[in-house]
Design a protein around this motif. Structure first.
Motif, mmCIF file in Angstrom:
data_model
loop_
_atom_site.group_PDB
_atom_site.id
_atom_site.type_symbol
_atom_site.label_atom_id
_atom_site.label_comp_id
_atom_site.label_asym_id
_atom_site.label_seq_id
_atom_site.Cartn_x
_atom_site.Cartn_y
_atom_site.Cartn_z
ATOM 1 N N MET A 33 0.868 -1.255 -0.117
ATOM 2 C CA MET A 33 -0.074 0.118 -0.062
ATOM 3 C C MET A 33 0.975 1.423 0.170
ATOM 4 S SD MET A 33 -3.046 1.157 0.064
ATOM 5 C CE MET A 33 -4.240 0.021 0.675
ATOM 6 N N ARG A 34 2.021 1.323 0.704
ATOM 7 C CA ARG A 34 2.882 2.527 0.954
ATOM 8 C C ARG A 34 3.647 2.724 -0.413
ATOM 9 N NH1 ARG A 34 6.444 2.588 6.209
ATOM 10 N NH2 ARG A 34 4.269 2.784 7.044
ATOM 11 N N LYS A 35 3.951 1.439 -1.208
ATOM 12 C CA LYS A 35 4.573 1.567 -2.371
ATOM 13 C C LYS A 35 3.700 2.330 -3.365
ATOM 14 C CE LYS A 35 8.095 -1.889 -2.068
ATOM 15 N NZ LYS A 35 8.679 -3.330 -2.602
ATOM 16 N N LYS A 36 2.440 1.740 -3.397
ATOM 17 C CA LYS A 36 1.345 2.262 -4.455
ATOM 18 C C LYS A 36 1.140 3.885 -4.170
ATOM 19 C CE LYS A 36 -3.119 1.150 -6.151
ATOM 20 N NZ LYS A 36 -4.218 0.081 -6.161
ATOM 21 N N LYS A 37 1.145 4.075 -2.824
ATOM 22 C CA LYS A 37 1.039 5.502 -2.660
ATOM 23 C C LYS A 37 2.138 6.356 -3.155
ATOM 24 C CE LYS A 37 0.037 8.784 1.253
ATOM 25 N NZ LYS A 37 -0.293 8.915 2.734
ATOM 26 N N ALA A 38 3.319 5.671 -3.003
ATOM 27 C CA ALA A 38 4.497 6.507 -3.369
ATOM 28 C C ALA A 38 4.484 6.719 -4.811
ATOM 29 C CB ALA A 38 5.761 5.835 -2.916
ATOM 30 N N SER A 39 4.150 5.377 -5.672
ATOM 31 C CA SER A 39 4.127 5.495 -6.931
ATOM 32 C C SER A 39 3.065 6.537 -7.603
ATOM 33 C CB SER A 39 3.666 4.080 -7.544
ATOM 34 O OG SER A 39 3.399 3.909 -8.809
ATOM 35 N N SER A 40 1.732 6.722 -6.777
ATOM 36 C CA SER A 40 0.927 7.607 -7.171
ATOM 37 C C SER A 40 1.515 8.837 -7.034
ATOM 38 C CB SER A 40 -0.225 7.344 -6.553
ATOM 39 O OG SER A 40 -1.014 6.422 -6.584
ATOM 40 N N VAL A 41 2.370 9.255 -6.022
ATOM 41 C CA VAL A 41 2.761 10.745 -5.953
ATOM 42 C C VAL A 41 3.677 10.658 -7.090
ATOM 43 C CG1 VAL A 41 4.372 11.967 -4.570
ATOM 44 C CG2 VAL A 41 2.575 10.680 -3.175
ATOM 45 N N ALA A 42 4.533 9.796 -7.229
ATOM 46 C CA ALA A 42 5.309 9.840 -8.361
ATOM 47 C C ALA A 42 4.501 10.337 -9.694
ATOM 48 C CB ALA A 42 6.046 8.833 -8.590
ATOM 49 N N LEU A 43 3.598 9.810 -9.817
ATOM 50 C CA LEU A 43 2.553 9.794 -11.382
ATOM 51 C C LEU A 43 2.177 11.225 -11.248
ATOM 52 C CD1 LEU A 43 0.788 6.362 -11.614
ATOM 53 C CD2 LEU A 43 2.732 7.176 -13.148
ATOM 54 N N LYS A 44 1.761 11.602 -10.295
ATOM 55 C CA LYS A 44 1.303 13.141 -10.264
ATOM 56 C C LYS A 44 2.302 14.180 -10.523
ATOM 57 C CE LYS A 44 -2.633 12.367 -6.744
ATOM 58 N NZ LYS A 44 -3.049 12.667 -5.320
ATOM 59 N N ILE A 45 3.523 14.087 -9.893
ATOM 60 C CA ILE A 45 4.729 14.750 -10.187
ATOM 61 C C ILE A 45 5.073 14.639 -11.714
ATOM 62 C CG2 ILE A 45 6.848 15.130 -9.934
ATOM 63 C CD1 ILE A 45 6.740 14.388 -6.814
ATOM 64 N N LEU A 46 4.866 13.478 -12.230
ATOM 65 C CA LEU A 46 5.318 13.124 -13.584
ATOM 66 C C LEU A 46 3.907 14.089 -14.432
ATOM 67 C CD1 LEU A 46 6.705 12.159 -16.110
ATOM 68 C CD2 LEU A 46 5.192 9.927 -15.607
ATOM 69 N N MET A 47 2.803 13.818 -14.180
ATOM 70 C CA MET A 47 1.957 14.566 -14.770
ATOM 71 C C MET A 47 1.928 16.102 -14.740
ATOM 72 S SD MET A 47 -2.327 13.908 -14.667
ATOM 73 C CE MET A 47 -3.231 14.398 -15.651
ATOM 74 N N ALA A 48 2.559 16.475 -13.586
ATOM 75 C CA ALA A 48 2.301 17.904 -13.444
ATOM 76 C C ALA A 48 3.820 18.487 -14.255
ATOM 77 C CB ALA A 48 2.859 18.286 -11.934
ATOM 78 N N GLY A 49 4.874 17.710 -13.979
ATOM 79 C CA GLY A 49 6.187 18.288 -14.918
ATOM 80 C C GLY A 49 5.771 18.192 -16.093
ATOM 81 N N THR A 50 5.082 17.158 -16.934
ATOM 82 C CA THR A 50 5.013 16.981 -18.372
ATOM 83 C C THR A 50 4.082 18.342 -18.567
ATOM 84 O OG1 THR A 50 3.289 15.413 -18.021
ATOM 85 C CG2 THR A 50 5.748 14.573 -18.338
ATOM 86 N N GLY A 51 3.060 18.274 -18.006
ATOM 87 C CA GLY A 51 2.000 19.597 -17.962
ATOM 88 C C GLY A 51 2.640 20.851 -18.106
ATOM 89 N N ILE A 52 3.604 21.202 -17.282
ATOM 90 C CA ILE A 52 4.176 22.294 -17.143
ATOM 91 C C ILE A 52 5.026 22.550 -18.416
ATOM 92 C CG2 ILE A 52 5.921 23.889 -16.214
ATOM 93 C CD1 ILE A 52 4.785 22.576 -13.375
ATOM 94 N N LEU A 53 5.783 21.444 -19.048
ATOM 95 C CA LEU A 53 6.440 21.634 -20.306
ATOM 96 C C LEU A 53 5.723 21.747 -21.166
ATOM 97 C CD1 LEU A 53 9.201 21.206 -21.518
ATOM 98 C CD2 LEU A 53 8.460 18.774 -21.557
ATOM 99 N N LEU A 54 4.641 21.189 -21.408
ATOM 100 C CA LEU A 54 3.416 21.573 -22.766
ATOM 101 C C LEU A 54 2.947 22.804 -22.725
ATOM 102 C CD1 LEU A 54 2.040 17.976 -22.532
ATOM 103 C CD2 LEU A 54 3.444 18.875 -24.181
ATOM 104 N N VAL A 55 2.794 23.518 -21.594
ATOM 105 C CA VAL A 55 2.276 24.485 -21.161
ATOM 106 C C VAL A 55 3.258 25.738 -21.704
ATOM 107 C CG1 VAL A 55 1.572 26.453 -19.628
ATOM 108 C CG2 VAL A 55 0.579 24.256 -19.638
ATOM 109 N N LEU A 56 4.466 25.526 -21.453
ATOM 110 C CA LEU A 56 5.475 26.386 -21.669
ATOM 111 C C LEU A 56 5.777 26.433 -23.310
ATOM 112 C CD1 LEU A 56 8.308 25.624 -18.964
ATOM 113 C CD2 LEU A 56 6.778 27.672 -19.212
ATOM 114 N N PHE A 57 5.425 25.274 -23.988
ATOM 115 C CA PHE A 57 5.573 25.228 -25.418
ATOM 116 C C PHE A 57 4.480 25.923 -25.975
ATOM 117 C CE2 PHE A 57 3.584 23.067 -29.150
ATOM 118 C CZ PHE A 57 4.558 23.219 -29.733
ATOM 119 N N LEU A 58 3.348 25.820 -25.536
ATOM 120 C CA LEU A 58 2.008 26.572 -26.160
ATOM 121 C C LEU A 58 2.022 27.874 -25.728
ATOM 122 C CD1 LEU A 58 -0.952 24.372 -24.496
ATOM 123 C CD2 LEU A 58 -0.255 24.445 -26.833
#
Length: 224
Positions: free
Chosen positions: A1-26
């Motif tokens: 459960m703890r690993k899954k939670k950590a994985s979800s946090v990493a995915l949220k950071i990945l989503m936020a980071g790639t989203g910011i990159l795409l926004v900068l491009f736009l």
């Protein structure tokens, strides 16, 4: 459960980071588009400059292909993170309530799914129209100004309509995405959320207005 939670946090950071990159491009792309108001010579020069960027280290259009590859990876990573997080959220709520509240999140949040589909279709058409010139009436890579004017000509009102709907969808997507990214990156207090909402709204409105100014300028004859 703890690993899954950590994985979800990493995915949220990945989503936020790639989203910011795409926004900068736009926003960078929008700034380039607005050069069309300076005139045909300036806009065409900008288009040629992009193709020659990085020379002689890179071949002609080499930078553009690197950019496209990087954006493709960012988009795929963004979609992957979004899909996995959405599935985990559904799995965490296995029981569907008969009377589910209609208002859950903002309108932008509820339209993220169909907005994403419209944006994907728009990107494909936009590339065929103004990048490869496949469906553009002129399709001359050496004269991007003429391509834009021909692409948004009054007789192609359906293209302009699709462009408007797509950019509005981008605006909704961007508003919710920026807000979510800022929350993921630390703006989680009531004051921080209000600040994140304000920033997301302003940036999305500026982006939509900037992109829509080009086709409307062509339609009204301001750019011709």
């Amino acid at each position: 459960m703890r690993k899954k939670k950590a994985s979800s946090v990493a995915l949220k950071i990945l989503m936020a980071g790639t989203g910011i990159l795409l926004v900068l491009f736009l926003f960078a792309h929008m700034a380039g588009n607005l050069k069309i108001f300076v005139g045909a010579a300036a806009f065409d020069h900008y288009g040629h400059w992009l193709r020659d960027l990085g020379a002689p280290l890179l071949p002609r259009t080499g930078f553009l292909w690197l950019q496209r590859a990087g954006l493709t990876v960012a988009v795929l990573a963004h979609i992957f993170a979004a899909v996995v997080l959405a599935r985990r959220a559904r799995a965490a709520r296995p029981v569907r309530y008969a009377h589910r509240p209609k208002v859950q999140g903002s309108y932008a949040a509820r339209t993220m799914r169909w907005g994403g589909v419209i944006i994907l279709l728009f990107v494909v058409f936009h590339i065929l129209d103004l990048t490869t010139g496949t469906v553009n009436p002129i399709g001359d890579r050496e004269h991007p100004f003429a391509n834009v004017v021909a692409g948004f000509a009054p007789s192609r009102w359906y293209v302009t309509l699709f462009y408007v709907l797509s950019i509005v969808a981008v605006g909704f997507h961007l508003r919710h995405g920026i807000f979510s990214a800022l929350r993921t990156l630390g703006q989680q207090s009531p004051r921080g959320e209000r600040r994140a909402q304000a920033v997301a709204l302003v940036l999305s409105v500026v982006l939509v207005a900037g992109y829509l100014s080009v086709p409307f300028a062509v339609l009204t004859g301001l750019v011709k």
